[in-house]
Write a protein that holds these residues in place. Structure first.
Motif, PDB file in Angstrom:
ATOM      1  N   UNK A   5       0.855  -1.173   0.000  1.00 11.05           N
ATOM      2  CA  UNK A   5       0.000   0.000   0.000  1.00 11.05           C
ATOM      3  C   UNK A   5       0.899   1.233   0.000  1.00 11.05           C
ATOM      4  N   UNK A   6       0.604   2.179  -0.871  1.00 13.37           N
ATOM      5  CA  UNK A   6       1.389   3.423  -0.892  1.00 13.37           C
ATOM      6  C   UNK A   6       1.323   4.124   0.461  1.00 13.37           C
ATOM      7  N   UNK A   7       0.179   4.065   1.109  1.00 16.68           N
ATOM      8  CA  UNK A   7      -0.004   4.747   2.392  1.00 16.68           C
ATOM      9  C   UNK A   7       0.787   4.100   3.521  1.00 16.68           C
ATOM     10  N   UNK A   8       1.195   2.832   3.346  1.00 14.86           N
ATOM     11  CA  UNK A   8       1.913   2.114   4.406  1.00 14.86           C
ATOM     12  C   UNK A   8       3.347   1.766   4.027  1.00 14.86           C
ATOM     13  N   UNK A   9       3.863   2.364   2.956  1.00 14.58           N
ATOM     14  CA  UNK A   9       5.206   2.021   2.469  1.00 14.58           C
ATOM     15  C   UNK A   9       6.187   3.172   2.654  1.00 14.58           C
ATOM     16  N   UNK A  10       7.448   2.799   2.771  1.00 17.20           N
ATOM     17  CA  UNK A  10       8.571   3.722   2.643  1.00 17.20           C
ATOM     18  C   UNK A  10       9.525   3.098   1.638  1.00 17.20           C
ATOM     19  N   UNK A  11       9.993   3.897   0.689  1.00 19.81           N
ATOM     20  CA  UNK A  11      10.994   3.442  -0.268  1.00 19.81           C
ATOM     21  C   UNK A  11      12.372   3.727   0.311  1.00 19.81           C
ATOM     22  N   UNK A  12      13.185   2.690   0.435  1.00 22.80           N
ATOM     23  CA  UNK A  12      14.545   2.817   0.964  1.00 22.80           C
ATOM     24  C   UNK A  12      15.509   2.589  -0.199  1.00 22.80           C
ATOM     25  N   UNK A  13      16.279   3.619  -0.517  1.00 19.29           N
ATOM     26  CA  UNK A  13      17.219   3.589  -1.643  1.00 19.29           C
ATOM     27  C   UNK A  13      18.628   3.494  -1.057  1.00 19.29           C
ATOM     28  N   UNK A  94       5.630  -0.869   5.753  1.00 22.49           N
ATOM     29  CA  UNK A  94       6.395  -1.726   4.856  1.00 22.49           C
ATOM     30  C   UNK A  94       7.602  -0.975   4.309  1.00 22.49           C
ATOM     31  N   UNK A  95       8.704  -1.675   4.149  1.00 22.97           N
ATOM     32  CA  UNK A  95       9.926  -1.081   3.628  1.00 22.97           C
ATOM     33  C   UNK A  95      10.255  -1.711   2.283  1.00 22.97           C
ATOM     34  N   UNK A  96      10.225  -0.898   1.243  1.00 24.75           N
ATOM     35  CA  UNK A  96      10.516  -1.341  -0.113  1.00 24.75           C
ATOM     36  C   UNK A  96      11.957  -0.942  -0.401  1.00 24.75           C
ATOM     37  N   UNK A  97      12.837  -1.925  -0.591  1.00 24.31           N
ATOM     38  CA  UNK A  97      14.268  -1.670  -0.739  1.00 24.31           C
ATOM     39  C   UNK A  97      14.742  -1.844  -2.173  1.00 24.31           C
ATOM     40  N   UNK A 158       0.874  -2.238  -7.369  1.00 25.92           N
ATOM     41  CA  UNK A 158       0.285  -2.430  -6.042  1.00 25.92           C
ATOM     42  C   UNK A 158       0.085  -1.090  -5.338  1.00 25.92           C
ATOM     43  N   UNK A 159       1.021  -0.166  -5.508  1.00 25.60           N
ATOM     44  CA  UNK A 159       0.826   1.165  -4.929  1.00 25.60           C
ATOM     45  C   UNK A 159      -0.410   1.833  -5.528  1.00 25.60           C
ATOM     46  N   UNK A 160      -0.656   1.628  -6.814  1.00 24.47           N
ATOM     47  CA  UNK A 160      -1.823   2.225  -7.473  1.00 24.47           C
ATOM     48  C   UNK A 160      -3.126   1.520  -7.099  1.00 24.47           C
ATOM     49  N   UNK A 161      -3.098   0.202  -7.111  1.00 21.34           N
ATOM     50  CA  UNK A 161      -4.235  -0.673  -6.839  1.00 21.34           C
ATOM     51  C   UNK A 161      -5.315  -0.694  -7.903  1.00 21.34           C
ATOM     52  N   UNK A 162      -5.508   0.385  -8.680  1.00 22.30           N
ATOM     53  CA  UNK A 162      -6.620   0.431  -9.617  1.00 22.30           C
ATOM     54  C   UNK A 162      -6.303   1.377 -10.770  1.00 22.30           C
ATOM     55  N   UNK A 163      -6.867   1.064 -11.931  1.00 23.52           N
ATOM     56  CA  UNK A 163      -6.732   1.958 -13.086  1.00 23.52           C
ATOM     57  C   UNK A 163      -7.536   3.231 -12.894  1.00 23.52           C
ATOM     58  N   UNK A 164      -8.339   3.286 -11.851  1.00 24.75           N
ATOM     59  CA  UNK A 164      -9.102   4.509 -11.552  1.00 24.75           C
ATOM     60  C   UNK A 164      -8.328   5.465 -10.642  1.00 24.75           C
ATOM     61  N   UNK A 165      -7.135   5.062 -10.209  1.00 26.09           N
ATOM     62  CA  UNK A 165      -6.322   5.942  -9.352  1.00 26.09           C
ATOM     63  C   UNK A 165      -6.054   7.239 -10.112  1.00 26.09           C
ATOM     64  N   UNK A 166      -6.156   8.392  -9.454  1.00 26.06           N
ATOM     65  CA  UNK A 166      -5.951   9.669 -10.155  1.00 26.06           C
ATOM     66  C   UNK A 166      -4.555   9.831 -10.777  1.00 26.06           C
ATOM     67  N   UNK A 167      -3.554   9.101 -10.306  1.00 26.04           N
ATOM     68  CA  UNK A 167      -2.197   9.205 -10.855  1.00 26.04           C
ATOM     69  C   UNK A 167      -1.858   8.034 -11.778  1.00 26.04           C
ATOM     70  N   UNK A 168      -2.856   7.208 -12.118  1.00 22.85           N
ATOM     71  CA  UNK A 168      -2.619   6.008 -12.912  1.00 22.85           C
ATOM     72  C   UNK A 168      -1.863   6.302 -14.204  1.00 22.85           C
ATOM     73  N   UNK A 169      -2.325   7.263 -14.998  1.00 23.88           N
ATOM     74  CA  UNK A 169      -1.702   7.530 -16.300  1.00 23.88           C
ATOM     75  C   UNK A 169      -0.251   7.993 -16.151  1.00 23.88           C
ATOM     76  N   UNK A 170       0.042   8.779 -15.124  1.00 19.44           N
ATOM     77  CA  UNK A 170       1.412   9.238 -14.899  1.00 19.44           C
ATOM     78  C   UNK A 170       2.336   8.074 -14.538  1.00 19.44           C
ATOM     79  N   UNK A 171       1.848   7.189 -13.658  1.00 13.74           N
ATOM     80  CA  UNK A 171       2.654   6.031 -13.269  1.00 13.74           C
ATOM     81  C   UNK A 171       2.784   5.066 -14.448  1.00 13.74           C
ATOM     82  N   UNK A 172       1.728   4.914 -15.233  1.00 18.25           N
ATOM     83  CA  UNK A 172       1.789   4.053 -16.411  1.00 18.25           C
ATOM     84  C   UNK A 172       2.877   4.519 -17.381  1.00 18.25           C
TER      85      UNK A 172
END
Length: 180
Positions: A5-13, A94-97, A158-172
């Motif tokens: 979930x985008x709301x429960x994730x942190x990206x670790x670079x 969640x930690x996305x590495x 998974x961060x998007x979850x749906x093609x109806x997400x308002x940022x879907x086209x940008x992430x696509x």
């Protein structure tokens, strides 16, 4: 919950550094995928935390990722040895590495985060090592200890979850860029 979930994730670079990247097998592709993750994280309000291993010796973060998030400088291979790193990751999200080197700094950090009872998700096409076999063995080891192994595209959708997400086209657009 198995899905990210985008709301429960942190990206670790981890340690995408100027003097290290030329030695990383398939480095350009790995870096491009890390950039996609960072761009999507920015679009979806996913916090980003970055590390630099011995920046005096290995240089700072590469230009492609510079400024993506706050940076914790470290001398220990395991980022968890730096209290500022653990403080920055307070909570239980969640930690996305992604990062380098899979079998050294990224691997030791992932294993320690698992010991701290965190959900660790390693993005296999956005991590690298000098030798492919070192990366492969490290991914298997982390998975044996509880890390989840995913791809960049899996994380983005998974961060998007749906093609109806308002940022879907940008992430696509990120997904459709060359190299993914």
């Amino acid at each position: 919950m198995p899905l990210l979930s985008a709301a429960q994730s942190t990206l670790v670079i981890v340690d995408f550094q100027a003097r290290l990247m030329p030695a990383i097998h398939d480095g350009a592709r790995i870096l491009a995928n890390a950039r996609r993750l960072a761009d999507a994280a920015g679009m979806l309000s996913v916090p980003i935390l970055m590390t630099e291993q011995n920046p005096a010796g290995l240089g700072n973060t590469v230009a492609e990722l510079s400024g993506a998030g706050p940076v914790i400088a470290k001398m220990s291979f395991d980022a968890c040895a730096e209290s500022a790193f653990l403080d920055a990751l307070a909570g239980d999200g969640d930690l996305v590495l992604c990062g380098c080197e899979t079998h050294v700094c990224l691997g030791q950090s992932a294993l320690s985060l698992l010991e701290h009872k965190r959900r660790v998700v390693v993005v296999q096409d956005a991590v690298g090592s000098r030798l492919p076999e070192s990366k492969d063995v490290a991914l298997r080891r982390m998975e044996c200890h509880g890390a989840e192994i995913v791809t960049t595209e899996m994380v983005l959708f998974e961060w998007l979850r749906s093609a109806t997400h308002p940022r879907f086209r940008e992430v696509l657009k990120l997904v459709k860029q060359d190299g993914l």
